[in-house]
Design a protein around this motif. Structure first.
Motif, PDB file in Angstrom:
ATOM      1  N   ILE A  34      15.742  43.346 106.491  1.00 60.55           N
ATOM      2  CA  ILE A  34      16.664  42.342 105.980  1.00 60.55           C
ATOM      3  C   ILE A  34      17.497  43.194 104.847  1.00 60.55           C
ATOM      4  CG2 ILE A  34      17.427  40.255 104.620  1.00 60.55           C
ATOM      5  CD1 ILE A  34      14.895  38.919 105.820  1.00 60.55           C
ATOM      6  N   THR A  35      16.851  43.893 104.117  1.00 64.00           N
ATOM      7  CA  THR A  35      17.504  44.664 102.805  1.00 64.00           C
ATOM      8  C   THR A  35      18.298  45.937 103.480  1.00 64.00           C
ATOM      9  OG1 THR A  35      15.727  44.229 101.517  1.00 64.00           O
ATOM     10  CG2 THR A  35      17.387  45.981 100.890  1.00 64.00           C
ATOM     11  N   ILE A  36      17.589  46.707 104.418  1.00 68.49           N
ATOM     12  CA  ILE A  36      18.367  47.836 104.924  1.00 68.49           C
ATOM     13  C   ILE A  36      19.572  47.431 106.029  1.00 68.49           C
ATOM     14  CG2 ILE A  36      18.135  49.782 106.638  1.00 68.49           C
ATOM     15  CD1 ILE A  36      15.281  50.126 105.386  1.00 68.49           C
ATOM     16  N   ARG A  37      19.169  46.405 106.715  1.00 68.81           N
ATOM     17  CA  ARG A  37      20.195  45.842 107.610  1.00 68.81           C
ATOM     18  C   ARG A  37      21.357  45.196 106.726  1.00 68.81           C
ATOM     19  NH1 ARG A  37      22.788  46.800 112.025  1.00 68.81           N
ATOM     20  NH2 ARG A  37      23.166  44.803 113.557  1.00 68.81           N
ATOM     21  N   PHE A  38      21.305  44.701 105.827  1.00 66.20           N
ATOM     22  CA  PHE A  38      22.149  43.993 104.870  1.00 66.20           C
ATOM     23  C   PHE A  38      23.062  45.046 104.248  1.00 66.20           C
ATOM     24  CE2 PHE A  38      24.057  42.500 100.938  1.00 66.20           C
ATOM     25  CZ  PHE A  38      24.743  41.271 101.261  1.00 66.20           C
ATOM     26  N   ILE A  39      22.649  46.004 103.856  1.00 65.02           N
ATOM     27  CA  ILE A  39      23.285  47.436 103.196  1.00 65.02           C
ATOM     28  C   ILE A  39      24.415  47.918 104.153  1.00 65.02           C
ATOM     29  CG2 ILE A  39      23.229  49.637 102.386  1.00 65.02           C
ATOM     30  CD1 ILE A  39      20.365  48.606 100.908  1.00 65.02           C
TER      31      ILE A  39
ATOM     32  N   TYR B  79      22.865  52.639 107.093  1.00 63.78           N
ATOM     33  CA  TYR B  79      21.713  53.587 107.656  1.00 63.78           C
ATOM     34  C   TYR B  79      20.514  52.489 108.693  1.00 63.78           C
ATOM     35  CZ  TYR B  79      17.879  56.902 108.789  1.00 63.78           C
ATOM     36  OH  TYR B  79      17.045  57.309 109.432  1.00 63.78           O
ATOM     37  N   GLY B  80      20.213  53.153 109.804  1.00 67.51           N
ATOM     38  CA  GLY B  80      19.047  52.500 110.502  1.00 67.51           C
ATOM     39  C   GLY B  80      19.294  51.930 111.719  1.00 67.51           C
ATOM     40  N   ASP B  81      20.663  51.645 111.952  1.00 65.53           N
ATOM     41  CA  ASP B  81      20.975  51.359 113.191  1.00 65.53           C
ATOM     42  C   ASP B  81      22.381  51.812 113.733  1.00 65.53           C
ATOM     43  OD1 ASP B  81      22.028  49.533 115.426  1.00 65.53           O
ATOM     44  OD2 ASP B  81      19.841  49.145 115.329  1.00 65.53           O
ATOM     45  N   ALA B  82      22.784  52.419 114.889  1.00 60.04           N
ATOM     46  CA  ALA B  82      24.155  52.806 115.286  1.00 60.04           C
ATOM     47  C   ALA B  82      25.182  51.500 115.186  1.00 60.04           C
ATOM     48  CB  ALA B  82      24.089  53.453 116.489  1.00 60.04           C
ATOM     49  N   ASN B  83      24.783  50.614 115.504  1.00 60.75           N
ATOM     50  CA  ASN B  83      25.718  49.241 115.198  1.00 60.75           C
ATOM     51  C   ASN B  83      25.607  48.364 113.978  1.00 60.75           C
ATOM     52  OD1 ASN B  83      26.326  49.468 118.255  1.00 60.75           O
ATOM     53  ND2 ASN B  83      24.429  48.675 119.044  1.00 60.75           N
ATOM     54  N   VAL B  84      26.731  48.681 113.399  1.00 59.55           N
ATOM     55  CA  VAL B  84      26.810  48.020 112.359  1.00 59.55           C
ATOM     56  C   VAL B  84      27.109  46.621 112.434  1.00 59.55           C
ATOM     57  CG1 VAL B  84      27.451  49.901 110.802  1.00 59.55           C
ATOM     58  CG2 VAL B  84      29.327  48.539 111.897  1.00 59.55           C
ATOM     59  N   TRP B  85      26.727  45.482 111.439  1.00 58.82           N
ATOM     60  CA  TRP B  85      27.149  44.087 111.961  1.00 58.82           C
ATOM     61  C   TRP B  85      28.203  43.595 110.884  1.00 58.82           C
ATOM     62  CZ3 TRP B  85      27.057  40.448 107.755  1.00 58.82           C
ATOM     63  CH2 TRP B  85      26.479  41.013 106.575  1.00 58.82           C
ATOM     64  N   SER B  86      29.039  42.730 111.395  1.00 59.57           N
ATOM     65  CA  SER B  86      30.252  42.295 110.880  1.00 59.57           C
ATOM     66  C   SER B  86      30.276  40.527 110.741  1.00 59.57           C
ATOM     67  CB  SER B  86      31.513  43.033 111.391  1.00 59.57           C
ATOM     68  OG  SER B  86      31.692  42.661 112.651  1.00 59.57           O
ATOM     69  N   SER B  87      31.287  40.388 110.139  1.00 60.70           N
ATOM     70  CA  SER B  87      31.343  38.857 110.124  1.00 60.70           C
ATOM     71  C   SER B  87      32.141  38.514 111.415  1.00 60.70           C
ATOM     72  CB  SER B  87      32.340  38.475 109.110  1.00 60.70           C
ATOM     73  OG  SER B  87      31.838  38.691 107.933  1.00 60.70           O
TER      74      SER B  87
ATOM     75  N   LEU C 174      23.783  36.216 114.865  1.00 62.26           N
ATOM     76  CA  LEU C 174      23.454  37.200 116.087  1.00 62.26           C
ATOM     77  C   LEU C 174      23.897  38.563 115.959  1.00 62.26           C
ATOM     78  CD1 LEU C 174      24.345  34.562 118.810  1.00 62.26           C
ATOM     79  CD2 LEU C 174      22.268  34.536 117.587  1.00 62.26           C
ATOM     80  N   ASP C 175      24.704  38.719 115.446  1.00 63.84           N
ATOM     81  CA  ASP C 175      25.266  40.340 115.350  1.00 63.84           C
ATOM     82  C   ASP C 175      24.293  40.775 114.222  1.00 63.84           C
ATOM     83  OD1 ASP C 175      26.763  42.133 115.808  1.00 63.84           O
ATOM     84  OD2 ASP C 175      28.160  42.106 114.157  1.00 63.84           O
ATOM     85  N   PHE C 176      23.893  40.163 113.299  1.00 66.12           N
ATOM     86  CA  PHE C 176      22.960  40.914 112.286  1.00 66.12           C
ATOM     87  C   PHE C 176      21.517  41.232 112.820  1.00 66.12           C
ATOM     88  CE2 PHE C 176      19.952  40.710 108.627  1.00 66.12           C
ATOM     89  CZ  PHE C 176      20.626  41.286 107.701  1.00 66.12           C
ATOM     90  N   ILE C 177      21.371  40.547 113.992  1.00 67.15           N
ATOM     91  CA  ILE C 177      19.787  40.849 114.370  1.00 67.15           C
ATOM     92  C   ILE C 177      20.022  41.702 115.806  1.00 67.15           C
ATOM     93  CG2 ILE C 177      18.843  38.940 113.316  1.00 67.15           C
ATOM     94  CD1 ILE C 177      19.129  37.251 115.897  1.00 67.15           C
TER      95      ILE C 177
ATOM     96  N   PHE D  37      15.523  48.068 114.571  1.00 69.21           N
ATOM     97  CA  PHE D  37      14.826  47.398 115.700  1.00 69.21           C
ATOM     98  C   PHE D  37      13.362  47.568 115.515  1.00 69.21           C
ATOM     99  CE2 PHE D  37      13.208  47.452 119.919  1.00 69.21           C
ATOM    100  CZ  PHE D  37      13.788  46.519 120.574  1.00 69.21           C
ATOM    101  N   MET D  38      12.782  48.580 115.155  1.00 69.30           N
ATOM    102  CA  MET D  38      11.527  48.681 115.008  1.00 69.30           C
ATOM    103  C   MET D  38      10.885  47.681 113.684  1.00 69.30           C
ATOM    104  SD  MET D  38      10.112  52.577 116.006  1.00 69.30           S
ATOM    105  CE  MET D  38      11.452  53.411 114.703  1.00 69.30           C
ATOM    106  N   LEU D  39      11.675  47.776 112.579  1.00 61.23           N
ATOM    107  CA  LEU D  39      11.281  46.947 111.606  1.00 61.23           C
ATOM    108  C   LEU D  39      11.208  45.439 112.066  1.00 61.23           C
ATOM    109  CD1 LEU D  39      13.019  48.641 108.670  1.00 61.23           C
ATOM    110  CD2 LEU D  39      10.436  48.716 109.137  1.00 61.23           C
ATOM    111  N   MET D  40      12.436  44.861 112.615  1.00 63.98           N
ATOM    112  CA  MET D  40      12.733  43.647 113.266  1.00 63.98           C
ATOM    113  C   MET D  40      11.341  43.051 114.118  1.00 63.98           C
ATOM    114  SD  MET D  40      16.075  42.183 115.138  1.00 63.98           S
ATOM    115  CE  MET D  40      15.525  43.038 116.766  1.00 63.98           C
TER     116      MET D  40
END
Length: 392
Positions: free
Chosen positions: A240-245, A248-256, A265-268, A279-282
């Motif tokens: 949650i922390t890394i994804r929120f920032i 880094y950690g995924d090529a697909n950044v999330w957005s509103s 859904l975009d967040f996950i 993906f691995m952490l999730m």
């Protein structure tokens, strides 16, 4: 997959988790062969075309491959603790890995395609085999060094995302084997798809191997249960922390997105090909929690799950064969022929079925496999003298 064959010494929580994800896995494979969107190539996680139930039908199955690979590592550690030398373990891992790669090429691909010959797809069975072959050597490292290696690969492999190797072709394929999901047109009529590159999946197997130490006799069940639970919560919090920032950690950044639900859904919606750190952490975070909760759980549900969890390779091949065969039957009965269901030339690909049919077929498939899996599990456990069974 499952290497810990001595029935009396099996860890039931591992079989429960493995059985759970195997049942979930069949949902996605059924969807791929029956759902109308899948048959015309629509991505169920495309937020412009999907809807929540379809999205989660696909998303929940993301648990499967990471858990398979992770638990393969755990089973390897348990296998190594049964009075075997590291050389004996290395020989078994190397030969078992070769067998799984052979099975991916000549068994799984045929079961998946039926018209085998135009494309070779290297997926989860291949990468488990390749990872085993690498781990055959890595297991000689000191335990802490091996654990550190697995964690560093998991945390850092996304730093390689920007590296591209396009020529010569041998180097490009080699780089794809290590890190990049890619299709290679080998000839005019034959292609190679490396769907599961080694590095991220190897890191999961290594960490799973090291997690196996928690199941050593000197570790108390209460400590193991608490450790797994806290580890799972920590991994999810890290996700949650890394994804929120969102750096880094995924090529697909999330957005509103257009609604709060679609923003979630975009967040996950993390990257599986190849699996990103997020993906691995999730996926591994919830798996660790399930392992903890299943530690002393005994019920009709867990007993049901262990039937499948004890025979993963047997189940894997058989469920693909049944799903594909049923799809051909459905297509034939519908008057659409029995050609390749994954090609646009087949009329069935323009028809398909709604999602509720997918779930009905899935229930039928897993129910039909219960007694074959139960029989094979008993047969395998009662014939420890047949060493070749440990390869299946």
């Amino acid at each position: 997959m499952d290497m810990y064959t001595e029935s009396r010494n099996r860890i039931e929580s591992i079989d429960i988790l493995r059985g759970l994800v195997m049942l979930i896995m069949a949902i996605d494979h059924t969807r791929e062969f029956f759902h109308h969107d899948a048959l015309i190539g629509n991505d169920p996680t495309n937020l412009q075309t999907t809807w929540p139930i379809l999205f989660f039908t696909r998303w929940i199955t993301h648990l499967c491959a990471p858990v398979f690979v992770f638990l393969s590592g755990t089973s390897i550690f348990l296998y190594s603790q049964k009075g075997r030398t590291k050389r004996q373990v290395a020989f078994f891992l190397f030969t078992r890995g070769l067998f799984l790669i052979f099975a991916e090429i000549f068994l799984v691909n045929i079961t998946l395609q039926f018209n085998y010959g135009s494309i070779l797809i290297l997926e989860v069975i291949w990468v488990i085999g390749l990872s085993m072959m690498v781990l055959a050597g890595l297991q000689f490292l000191p335990f802490n060094v091996l654990l550190f290696t697995g964690i560093i690969i998991a945390l850092g492999h996304n730093l390689l995302d920007g590296v591209n190797v396009e020529s010569p072709i041998a180097a490009a394929i080699g780089w794809s084997v290590l890190h990049k999901t890619q299709m290679f047109p080998v000839t005019q009529h034959f292609s190679l798809l490396i769907a599961y590159p080694l590095l991220p999946w190897l890191s999961l197997m290594i960490v799973g191997y090291c997690t196996g130490k928690l199941y050593s006799k000197e570790v108390s069940p209460n400590y193991r249960k608490k450790f797994l639970l806290l580890s799972g919560i920590t991994v999810i919090a890290l996700f949650i922390t890394i994804r929120f920032i969102n750096v880094y950690g995924d090529a697909n950044v999330w957005s509103s997105q257009r609604t709060p639900l679609f923003t979630f859904l975009d967040f996950i919606r993390t990257t599986k090909y190849p699996p990103s750190l997020l993906f691995m952490l999730m996926t591994i975070g919830p798996a660790l929690i399930i392992l903890s909760l299943a530690e002393n759980e005994r019920s009709s549900v867990t007993k049901f799950l262990t039937v499948y969890g004890k025979v993963p390779f047997f189940y894997f091949v058989l469920h693909l064969l049944i799903i594909h065969s049923l799809a051909l039957v459905f297509s034939f009965v519908s008057g659409n022929g029995t050609g390749s269901l994954q090609g646009s030339s087949n009329k069935f690909a323009e028809v398909g079925y709604p999602l509720w049919v997918v779930y009905l077929v899935w229930l039928f498939v897993v129910s039909a496999l219960y007694y074959p899996c139960k029989w094979y599990g008993k047969y395998k456990a009662s014939h420890p003298e047949k060493k070749w069974l440990s390869y299946l």
